[in-house]
Motif scaffolding. Structure first.
Motif, short mmCIF file in Angstrom:
data_model
loop_
_atom_site.label_atom_id
_atom_site.label_comp_id
_atom_site.label_asym_id
_atom_site.label_seq_id
_atom_site.Cartn_x
_atom_site.Cartn_y
_atom_site.Cartn_z
N GLN A 193 0.83 -1.20 0.00
CA GLN A 193 0.00 0.00 0.00
C GLN A 193 0.87 1.25 0.00
O GLN A 193 0.61 2.21 -0.74
CB GLN A 193 -0.93 -0.01 1.22
CG GLN A 193 -2.02 -1.07 1.16
CD GLN A 193 -2.82 -1.13 2.44
OE1 GLN A 193 -2.44 -0.52 3.45
NE2 GLN A 193 -3.94 -1.85 2.42
N GLN A 194 1.90 1.24 0.83
CA GLN A 194 2.79 2.40 0.89
C GLN A 194 3.53 2.58 -0.43
O GLN A 194 3.74 3.72 -0.88
CB GLN A 194 3.79 2.21 2.04
CG GLN A 194 4.63 3.44 2.34
CD GLN A 194 3.79 4.61 2.81
OE1 GLN A 194 2.75 4.42 3.44
NE2 GLN A 194 4.21 5.83 2.48
N GLN A 195 3.90 1.47 -1.04
CA GLN A 195 4.58 1.56 -2.34
C GLN A 195 3.65 2.18 -3.38
O GLN A 195 4.10 2.99 -4.20
CB GLN A 195 5.04 0.16 -2.77
CG GLN A 195 5.83 0.15 -4.07
CD GLN A 195 6.31 -1.24 -4.43
OE1 GLN A 195 5.95 -2.21 -3.76
NE2 GLN A 195 7.11 -1.33 -5.47
N ALA A 196 2.38 1.78 -3.35
CA ALA A 196 1.41 2.36 -4.29
C ALA A 196 1.23 3.86 -4.04
O ALA A 196 1.15 4.66 -4.99
CB ALA A 196 0.08 1.63 -4.17
N ILE A 197 1.16 4.24 -2.75
CA ILE A 197 1.02 5.68 -2.42
C ILE A 197 2.22 6.45 -2.90
O ILE A 197 2.10 7.55 -3.48
CB ILE A 197 0.83 5.83 -0.89
CG1 ILE A 197 -0.53 5.24 -0.47
CG2 ILE A 197 0.93 7.28 -0.48
CD1 ILE A 197 -0.73 5.18 1.03
N VAL A 198 3.41 5.91 -2.66
CA VAL A 198 4.64 6.59 -3.10
C VAL A 198 4.68 6.72 -4.61
O VAL A 198 5.06 7.77 -5.17
CB VAL A 198 5.87 5.83 -2.58
CG1 VAL A 198 7.14 6.38 -3.21
CG2 VAL A 198 5.95 5.94 -1.06
N ALA A 199 4.26 5.65 -5.30
CA ALA A 199 4.26 5.70 -6.76
C ALA A 199 3.31 6.79 -7.26
O ALA A 199 3.64 7.54 -8.20
CB ALA A 199 3.87 4.34 -7.33
N ASP A 200 2.11 6.90 -6.63
CA ASP A 200 1.16 7.95 -7.01
C ASP A 200 1.74 9.33 -6.74
O ASP A 200 1.60 10.26 -7.57
CB ASP A 200 -0.15 7.77 -6.25
CG ASP A 200 -0.92 6.54 -6.72
OD1 ASP A 200 -0.62 6.05 -7.83
OD2 ASP A 200 -1.79 6.06 -5.96
N GLN A 201 2.38 9.46 -5.58
CA GLN A 201 2.98 10.76 -5.25
C GLN A 201 4.10 11.11 -6.23
O GLN A 201 4.23 12.28 -6.64
CB GLN A 201 3.52 10.73 -3.82
CG GLN A 201 2.43 10.69 -2.75
CD GLN A 201 3.02 10.61 -1.35
OE1 GLN A 201 4.20 10.30 -1.18
NE2 GLN A 201 2.18 10.88 -0.35
N GLN A 202 4.88 10.14 -6.59
CA GLN A 202 5.96 10.38 -7.56
C GLN A 202 5.39 10.81 -8.91
O GLN A 202 5.91 11.76 -9.54
CB GLN A 202 6.81 9.12 -7.72
CG GLN A 202 7.65 8.76 -6.51
CD GLN A 202 8.78 9.74 -6.30
OE1 GLN A 202 9.44 10.18 -7.24
NE2 GLN A 202 9.01 10.11 -5.04
N LYS A 203 4.35 10.16 -9.36
CA LYS A 203 3.73 10.54 -10.64
C LYS A 203 3.15 11.95 -10.56
O LYS A 203 3.31 12.76 -11.49
CB LYS A 203 2.63 9.53 -10.99
CG LYS A 203 1.96 9.81 -12.34
CD LYS A 203 0.93 8.76 -12.64
CE LYS A 203 0.27 9.04 -14.00
NZ LYS A 203 -0.35 10.35 -14.10
N GLN A 204 2.47 12.22 -9.43
CA GLN A 204 1.89 13.55 -9.27
C GLN A 204 2.98 14.62 -9.25
O GLN A 204 2.84 15.69 -9.88
CB GLN A 204 1.08 13.60 -7.97
CG GLN A 204 0.38 14.93 -7.74
CD GLN A 204 -0.45 14.91 -6.46
OE1 GLN A 204 -0.56 13.88 -5.81
NE2 GLN A 204 -1.02 16.04 -6.11
#
Length: 245
Positions: A193-204
């Motif tokens: 879940q944290q990896q997915a959040i980080v990936a979204d934040q990185q894309k944003q």
């Protein structure tokens, strides 16, 4: 002495010598000690479920079980159990031997006032069979037989106790392993879940950075345009004025 007389004389001497030698052999055979055959009896290994105090009694016990007489077989039905239970409350009964195996046990008790022996087989301190006798040797034999019976009777009980402990231990290990697996799964879920959040934040952040870069370039172009316009207006304003001296 003629020839025949000499022969008869030699025969008598030889016969006498043989008699003397034979008598000496008989005397030697009677006086010499007879050889004693040495016999070694292998003792059975001590059972781990038998009390150490009773192991020597059991090891010396005969292999064949003791067969109770008809009178002894009827004794438990004629009140021996109740009689012994009543006597246990007094102080004149002496406990000579006791063997415990699991919840089963055998005891040899002595009532000195009447020179009587009681042999008891019990389970969980409850008398099962009680034999009363005035013959000490018979009492010892019956006690040894009862002690062997406790080994046989407790075998399944001891095995069940061990299996129950092994089952409980295995179940506890399974529970601990399952708990560990659950915690690892929870950690893995959180990490994903944290990896997915980080990936979204990185894309944003990348999208915002690209937009800002575009806006910066547009602002810089607008700044250059505005600066040129300011310079042109400044020149136009200054074109009608006299030159400074």
């Amino acid at each position: 002495m003629d020839h025949k007389s000499k022969v008869r004389h030699l025969k008598r001497v030889g016969l006498a010598g043989l008699v003397v030698i034979g008598g000496m052999q008989v005397v030697c055979a009677q006086t010499s000690p007879e050889p004693v055959a040495s016999e070694t009896t292998a003792l059975p290994a001590a059972d781990p479920g038998v009390d150490p105090a009773a192991s020597s009694v059991l090891s010396a016990a005969p292999a064949q079980p003791v067969v109770l007489t008809a009178d002894e077989a009827k004794q438990s039905a004629t009140g021996n159990v109740a009689e012994l239970q009543q006597m246990m409350h007094g102080s004149e009964l002496s406990e000579l031997r006791t063997t415990h195996n699991g919840s089963y046990g055998a005891s040899l008790l002595f009532y000195g006032k009447e020179m009587t022996w009681y042999v008891a087989l019990f389970q969980q301190k409850n008398f099962w069979r009680v034999i009363k006798t005035s013959d000490e040797g018979r009492a010892e034999a019956i006690y040894r037989d009862f002690a062997r019976q406790t080994v046989q009777l407790s075998d399944v009980e001891i095995r069940r106790t061990r299996l129950d402990a092994q089952k409980a231990f295995t179940e506890r290990m399974v529970a601990e392993s399952q708990d560990r697996a659950n915690r690892l799964q929870a950690d893995l879920t959180v990490a994903r879940q944290q990896q997915a959040i980080v990936a979204d934040q990185q894309k944003q952040n990348r999208d915002e950075a690209a937009a800002l870069q575009t806006q910066k370039l547009a602002a810089q172009a607008q700044l250059r345009t505005t600066q040129r316009q300011v310079r042109n207006l400044q020149r136009q304003l200054e074109s009608g004025l006299p030159l400074s001296r």
